[in-house]
Design a protein around this motif. Sequence first.
Motif, short mmCIF file in Angstrom:
data_model
loop_
_atom_site.label_atom_id
_atom_site.label_comp_id
_atom_site.label_asym_id
_atom_site.label_seq_id
_atom_site.Cartn_x
_atom_site.Cartn_y
_atom_site.Cartn_z
N ALA A 26 0.83 -1.21 0.00
CA ALA A 26 0.00 0.00 0.00
C ALA A 26 0.86 1.25 0.00
N ARG A 30 0.47 4.08 -2.75
CA ARG A 30 -0.04 5.38 -2.34
C ARG A 30 1.00 6.49 -2.39
N VAL A 126 -6.55 2.01 -3.24
CA VAL A 126 -5.87 1.20 -2.23
C VAL A 126 -6.02 1.83 -0.85
N SER A 130 -7.01 -0.16 2.40
CA SER A 130 -6.01 -0.24 3.46
C SER A 130 -6.60 0.18 4.79
N SER A 190 -0.49 -1.41 -6.32
CA SER A 190 -1.89 -1.82 -6.18
C SER A 190 -2.06 -3.30 -6.48
N PHE A 193 -0.62 -5.32 -3.62
CA PHE A 193 -1.53 -5.23 -2.48
C PHE A 193 -2.73 -6.16 -2.66
#
Length: 436
Positions: A26, A30, A126, A130, A190, A193
């Motif tokens: 993540a 991010r 995400v 998350s 992503s 994840f």
Amino acid sequence: MSQSARLADYRTALTTPAARGPVIAAAVARFPIAMVGLSLLLYVQRTTGSFAVAGAVSAAGLVGLAVGSVVQGRLMDRLGPSRPIIVAAALFGLVVAATVVAVEARAAEPVLLALAFAEGLTEPMVGSASRAMWSRVLPPGPARHAAYAYEAISMEVFFVLGPAASGLLLTAPWPGTGVVVGAAGMAAGSLVFALTGTVRSWRGSTERDRAAAQGEHRGGGRGLLGALAGAGIRTVALAALGMGAVIGFIEVAVPAAATRAGQPAAGGLLLSLWSVTSVLAGVLYGRRPWPRPLHLRLPALLAAFAALVLLLAAPTTLTGLAVAMLLAGTMIAPQTTTHSAALEQVAPAGTMAEAFGWVITAIMLGLAAGQSLAGQIVERFGPPWALLAAAACGLLVAGAVWLARHTVAAGAGSAGAGRSRSAPGFRRGSRLASRS
């Protein structure tokens, strides 16, 4: 959710076996969140030579992101995060490639606006997944509170490093380098994840979960509004809208002030400053949150933020403006941490990802509105008046949140039952953690 978080609680949350992989992935996904939009704006401006076109493209991306966050959040709640994120990441990569081709081909402005909207729409959410993950891998308590604080603090770090990375990559021979690098990092992170064991084990809510949620929160999770039908979620979203609007005003007014002072390059640096104090304040605030009751914390923090923004209108030098930015930044991470905590209290069972999506939508719409109004005020009256308008806007919304505070307080009474109905997801995460 009035617990304080010690440094040991952060360590407990981030080293939980079920969370390690998703946390790292993540972070990669991010990190470019503040980089892709800015890089696209700078890329379009460099290529077209027009700030007006670049600004319009940026706004279209924000609107797309506002819509996509809710749509993806609702799909994640229904299907689990893996499939929606994988599909979004693939579409996002294709849309970014098409956008680059269109910019290079000097496509008409409507084409660029449509592609920017699609880019925001498909940007993998995400962040929503998350945040919602923590209620599945950690029991209620200080460690989960620390996890929500980590989410807010890490975003501030990304908002410091992302724009800096965009500025650095803008010096590359090709001005679109930042867009491609940021988008590639976001898509890759992503996908990783979405493919971690913890995220793949998240199966989404069942019809029984949604029926139970509707029974606990009248209107929650039903119809077009979905989770936003819950009064408590609307109050949290309103607080997020107010914060976003204030930030939107500042993101235009501060660079404008730097430009009028003859140092346009200082605008980006000034905007990065408040993220530094936001990170520090987020860590400290997590240890001793105040006010303790969440229904009072939401309006109090927004009002304090607006009051500190008043200081931005006073300085006559960039040094004074920098000091005021550092002070104002202390209220950002505490607000985003409180939004996460309040959502856990008011969101119907099985709607957490969508609920976070509505908060993101509220922030994005606030940003777009603040930037649009600030641009007009700056042109007609100057940056100080735009900053005064930002403070006034924040105080007005804080007043509205205070009037609706009972909707958040009411969520506390049913929070225990709501979270117990979400227990299957938490138990799955716990078993995965024990196997790891």
